[in-house]
Design a protein around this motif. Structure first.
Motif, PDB file in Angstrom:
ATOM      1  N   PRO A  27       0.786  -0.863  -0.003  1.00 42.01           N
ATOM      2  CA  PRO A  27      -0.026  -0.017  -0.254  1.00 42.01           C
ATOM      3  C   PRO A  27       1.228   1.154   0.221  1.00 42.01           C
ATOM      4  N   LEU A  28       0.083   2.061  -0.190  1.00 43.22           N
ATOM      5  CA  LEU A  28       0.898   3.887  -0.431  1.00 43.22           C
ATOM      6  C   LEU A  28       1.513   3.596   0.306  1.00 43.22           C
ATOM      7  N   ASN A  29       2.736   4.628   1.326  1.00 47.53           N
ATOM      8  CA  ASN A  29       2.856   5.321   1.953  1.00 47.53           C
ATOM      9  C   ASN A  29       2.640   6.668   2.577  1.00 47.53           C
ATOM     10  N   HIS A  30       1.633   7.166   2.954  1.00 49.44           N
ATOM     11  CA  HIS A  30       0.779   8.642   3.152  1.00 49.44           C
ATOM     12  C   HIS A  30       2.751   9.270   3.406  1.00 49.44           C
ATOM     13  N   CYS A  31       3.267   9.085   4.442  1.00 49.38           N
ATOM     14  CA  CYS A  31       4.109   9.337   5.280  1.00 49.38           C
ATOM     15  C   CYS A  31       5.152   9.283   3.836  1.00 49.38           C
ATOM     16  N   THR A  32       5.753   8.806   3.087  1.00 47.83           N
ATOM     17  CA  THR A  32       7.200   8.748   2.448  1.00 47.83           C
ATOM     18  C   THR A  32       6.068  10.282   0.873  1.00 47.83           C
ATOM     19  N   LEU A  33       4.927   9.938   0.476  1.00 49.25           N
ATOM     20  CA  LEU A  33       4.891  10.628  -0.434  1.00 49.25           C
ATOM     21  C   LEU A  33       4.954  12.108   0.367  1.00 49.25           C
ATOM     22  N   GLN A  34       4.794  12.054   1.735  1.00 53.11           N
ATOM     23  CA  GLN A  34       4.702  13.911   2.087  1.00 53.11           C
ATOM     24  C   GLN A  34       5.677  13.806   2.430  1.00 53.11           C
ATOM     25  N   ASN A  35       7.374  13.175   1.916  1.00 54.78           N
ATOM     26  CA  ASN A  35       8.554  13.687   2.074  1.00 54.78           C
ATOM     27  C   ASN A  35       9.298  13.304   3.607  1.00 54.78           C
ATOM     28  N   GLY A  36       8.380  12.704   4.763  1.00 58.00           N
ATOM     29  CA  GLY A  36       8.490  12.408   5.851  1.00 58.00           C
ATOM     30  C   GLY A  36       9.296  10.901   5.795  1.00 58.00           C
ATOM     31  N   ARG A  37       9.597  10.621   7.415  1.00 60.91           N
ATOM     32  CA  ARG A  37       9.737   9.384   8.013  1.00 60.91           C
ATOM     33  C   ARG A  37       9.417   8.889   8.995  1.00 60.91           C
ATOM     34  N   TYR A  57       3.476   4.807  14.293  1.00 62.55           N
ATOM     35  CA  TYR A  57       4.361   5.587  14.712  1.00 62.55           C
ATOM     36  C   TYR A  57       4.036   6.969  14.326  1.00 62.55           C
ATOM     37  N   SER A  58       5.194   8.153  14.482  1.00 65.04           N
ATOM     38  CA  SER A  58       4.720   9.668  13.952  1.00 65.04           C
ATOM     39  C   SER A  58       5.356   9.408  13.164  1.00 65.04           C
ATOM     40  N   CYS A  59       4.630  10.117  12.128  1.00 66.72           N
ATOM     41  CA  CYS A  59       5.475  10.249  10.957  1.00 66.72           C
ATOM     42  C   CYS A  59       6.374  11.664  11.127  1.00 66.72           C
ATOM     43  N   CYS A  60       6.769  12.506  10.654  1.00 57.56           N
ATOM     44  CA  CYS A  60       7.721  13.189  11.025  1.00 57.56           C
ATOM     45  C   CYS A  60       8.591  13.730  10.213  1.00 57.56           C
ATOM     46  N   LYS A  61       8.585  15.033   9.685  1.00 57.68           N
ATOM     47  CA  LYS A  61       9.408  15.902   8.660  1.00 57.68           C
ATOM     48  C   LYS A  61      10.933  16.684   8.988  1.00 57.68           C
ATOM     49  N   ARG A  62      11.833  17.238   7.977  1.00 55.46           N
ATOM     50  CA  ARG A  62      12.683  18.108   9.060  1.00 55.46           C
ATOM     51  C   ARG A  62      12.796  19.190   8.291  1.00 55.46           C
ATOM     52  N   TYR A  63      13.095  19.817   9.322  1.00 57.63           N
ATOM     53  CA  TYR A  63      12.618  21.223   9.373  1.00 57.63           C
ATOM     54  C   TYR A  63      14.366  22.163   8.260  1.00 57.63           C
ATOM     55  N   VAL A  64      13.474  22.684   7.529  1.00 58.00           N
ATOM     56  CA  VAL A  64      14.080  23.116   6.881  1.00 58.00           C
ATOM     57  C   VAL A  64      14.480  24.605   6.590  1.00 58.00           C
ATOM     58  N   GLU A  65      15.555  24.992   7.016  1.00 56.57           N
ATOM     59  CA  GLU A  65      16.593  26.597   6.886  1.00 56.57           C
ATOM     60  C   GLU A  65      16.113  27.543   6.130  1.00 56.57           C
TER      61      GLU A  65
END
Length: 72
Positions: A27-37, A57-65
């Motif tokens: 199945p599609l991983n919605h977290c990966t589609l949002q560029n998350g981990r 689990y928590s879907c997290c995305k890295r801060y972008v400066e």
């Protein structure tokens, strides 16, 4: 005998088109589609929470400066 040769050719052609396809579609991983981990628990320090992953689990995305532009 011709029928067996024809059947073998048809079987070969049918299986030839299937060789590149995976047997189990994930199945599609919605977290990966949002560029998350996905991380267990809370997000690490340099990440922020987006959503929940499929395994709770928590879907997290890295801060972008963002650097300010010097163009006026």
């Amino acid at each position: 005998m011709r029928f067996l040769c024809l059947l073998l050719v048809v079987l070969f052609l049918v299986l030839q088109g299937v060789t590149g396809q995976p047997f189990i579609l994930r199945p599609l991983n919605h977290c990966t589609l949002q560029n998350g981990r996905c991380f267990p628990g809370t997000c690490p320090h340099s990440y922020y929470w987006i959503d929940l992953c499929h395994n709770r689990y928590s879907c997290c995305k890295r801060y972008v400066e963002v650097q300010e532009s010097l163009w006026y």
